[in-house]
Design an enzyme around this catalytic site. Sequence first.
Site, PDB file in Angstrom:
ATOM      1  N   VAL A  11       0.853  -1.189   0.000  1.00 50.51           N
ATOM      2  CA  VAL A  11       0.000   0.000   0.000  1.00 50.51           C
ATOM      3  C   VAL A  11       0.885   1.234   0.000  1.00 50.51           C
ATOM      4  O   VAL A  11       1.679   1.437   0.934  1.00 50.51           O
ATOM      5  CB  VAL A  11      -0.916   0.025   1.245  1.00 50.51           C
ATOM      6  CG1 VAL A  11      -1.824   1.255   1.208  1.00 50.51           C
ATOM      7  CG2 VAL A  11      -1.729  -1.260   1.355  1.00 50.51           C
ATOM      8  N   ASP A  61       8.961   6.758  -2.100  1.00 51.05           N
ATOM      9  CA  ASP A  61       8.485   8.049  -2.576  1.00 51.05           C
ATOM     10  C   ASP A  61       8.076   7.827  -4.021  1.00 51.05           C
ATOM     11  O   ASP A  61       8.928   7.571  -4.877  1.00 51.05           O
ATOM     12  CB  ASP A  61       9.597   9.097  -2.469  1.00 51.05           C
ATOM     13  CG  ASP A  61       9.207  10.452  -3.014  1.00 51.05           C
ATOM     14  OD1 ASP A  61       8.127  10.577  -3.635  1.00 51.05           O
ATOM     15  OD2 ASP A  61       9.993  11.407  -2.842  1.00 51.05           O
ATOM     16  N   ASN A  84      -2.311   4.009  -3.708  1.00 51.07           N
ATOM     17  CA  ASN A  84      -3.136   4.927  -2.929  1.00 51.07           C
ATOM     18  C   ASN A  84      -2.535   6.321  -2.786  1.00 51.07           C
ATOM     19  O   ASN A  84      -3.276   7.291  -2.616  1.00 51.07           O
ATOM     20  CB  ASN A  84      -3.377   4.327  -1.539  1.00 51.07           C
ATOM     21  CG  ASN A  84      -3.947   5.341  -0.570  1.00 51.07           C
ATOM     22  OD1 ASN A  84      -5.106   5.705  -0.643  1.00 51.07           O
ATOM     23  ND2 ASN A  84      -3.101   5.818   0.341  1.00 51.07           N
ATOM     24  N   ARG A 118       4.360  -0.222 -13.549  1.00 51.70           N
ATOM     25  CA  ARG A 118       5.395  -0.778 -14.416  1.00 51.70           C
ATOM     26  C   ARG A 118       6.402  -1.602 -13.612  1.00 51.70           C
ATOM     27  O   ARG A 118       6.883  -2.646 -14.071  1.00 51.70           O
ATOM     28  CB  ARG A 118       6.103   0.346 -15.169  1.00 51.70           C
ATOM     29  CG  ARG A 118       5.259   0.934 -16.300  1.00 51.70           C
ATOM     30  CD  ARG A 118       5.925   2.147 -16.931  1.00 51.70           C
ATOM     31  NE  ARG A 118       7.290   1.871 -17.371  1.00 51.70           N
ATOM     32  CZ  ARG A 118       7.602   1.318 -18.544  1.00 51.70           C
ATOM     33  NH1 ARG A 118       6.634   0.967 -19.387  1.00 51.70           N
ATOM     34  NH2 ARG A 118       8.860   1.123 -18.887  1.00 51.70           N
ATOM     35  N   TYR A 150      -6.030  18.770  -9.928  1.00 51.81           N
ATOM     36  CA  TYR A 150      -6.209  17.470  -9.264  1.00 51.81           C
ATOM     37  C   TYR A 150      -7.201  16.625 -10.048  1.00 51.81           C
ATOM     38  O   TYR A 150      -6.966  15.433 -10.298  1.00 51.81           O
ATOM     39  CB  TYR A 150      -6.699  17.692  -7.834  1.00 51.81           C
ATOM     40  CG  TYR A 150      -7.160  16.435  -7.119  1.00 51.81           C
ATOM     41  CD1 TYR A 150      -6.245  15.646  -6.421  1.00 51.81           C
ATOM     42  CD2 TYR A 150      -8.503  16.054  -7.125  1.00 51.81           C
ATOM     43  CE1 TYR A 150      -6.672  14.494  -5.749  1.00 51.81           C
ATOM     44  CE2 TYR A 150      -8.926  14.910  -6.459  1.00 51.81           C
ATOM     45  CZ  TYR A 150      -8.005  14.135  -5.780  1.00 51.81           C
ATOM     46  OH  TYR A 150      -8.416  13.001  -5.133  1.00 51.81           O
ATOM     47  N   LYS A 154      -6.629  12.936 -11.812  1.00 52.65           N
ATOM     48  CA  LYS A 154      -7.415  11.742 -11.524  1.00 52.65           C
ATOM     49  C   LYS A 154      -8.111  11.210 -12.780  1.00 52.65           C
ATOM     50  O   LYS A 154      -8.351   9.998 -12.902  1.00 52.65           O
ATOM     51  CB  LYS A 154      -8.423  12.022 -10.415  1.00 52.65           C
ATOM     52  CG  LYS A 154      -7.784  12.205  -9.039  1.00 52.65           C
ATOM     53  CD  LYS A 154      -7.042  10.954  -8.590  1.00 52.65           C
ATOM     54  CE  LYS A 154      -6.550  11.052  -7.163  1.00 52.65           C
ATOM     55  NZ  LYS A 154      -5.893   9.814  -6.694  1.00 52.65           N
ATOM     56  N   THR A 185     -11.013  12.515   5.396  1.00 49.89           N
ATOM     57  CA  THR A 185      -9.562  12.620   5.528  1.00 49.89           C
ATOM     58  C   THR A 185      -9.178  14.098   5.460  1.00 49.89           C
ATOM     59  O   THR A 185     -10.026  14.977   5.268  1.00 49.89           O
ATOM     60  CB  THR A 185      -8.849  11.860   4.398  1.00 49.89           C
ATOM     61  OG1 THR A 185      -9.155  12.508   3.137  1.00 49.89           O
ATOM     62  CG2 THR A 185      -9.297  10.409   4.333  1.00 49.89           C
TER      63      THR A 185
END
Length: 246
Positions: A11, A61, A84, A118, A150, A154, A185
């Site tokens: 994750v 990162d 995520n 990849r 943003y 997406k 969040t």
Amino acid sequence: MTQIAGRTALVTGANRGIGKAFVEELLAAGAAKVYAAARNPDTLNDLVAKGAGKVVAVAIDVTNPDTIAAAARELTDVDLLINNAGVANFAGIVSAPDAAPARAEMEVNFFGVFDMTRAFAPILKSNGGGIIVNMGSIASFVNFPVLGSYSASKAAVHSLTQSTRAELAAQGTSVHGVYPGPIDTDLATRFPMDKTSPNAAVQAILAGVETGQDDIYPDPTALVMRDNLRADPKAVEKETGAMLPA
């Protein structure tokens, strides 16, 4: 039916919010091991401590290909990749002072998924095919100008998800796109609307993976917007278009 139980998951962006909930809910669903990744692995200490030996902190990162390559060399048992990690800079496209917010969002939200996919697709293949979960957004389908760049990043993730789903089908890898509305969040604090808890959203996501859903809408707002987009996409565009950047 795909099972989460027994899987070895990775994750990204696991130190807070939805990423942290993924780690918790994967363990609850019976995952054998969860690699929890963040730029600073020290931020994962609490998750590791609560993981009863099943959570391993990893330094990744997603904007640094060297850290991705290093992880791919070490984490050869991964059969579930959850892309995520994400960032939102709350910038318009024209109103932003420069292109820096958009470039940062594309580096994390799009190229992070691109590079992780990849790097780990061959590992998933060697482990029998496996699963990829990409965190998009309901903004993948309609732009919110307050989140203009943003939303564009997406939308790119959605397109990448479609492409990799087709490319990786022959190796037995399923690719799932996730399109949430507002989740409770840090990213959603500016939106005064009902929000779904991260853990409830992740439970819905994992259920969608197990039942083979290509496109997963894990909260009530996302489901309503999905239906509205199917019924009258221009009306939804006008509605979200009223959310202009300051």
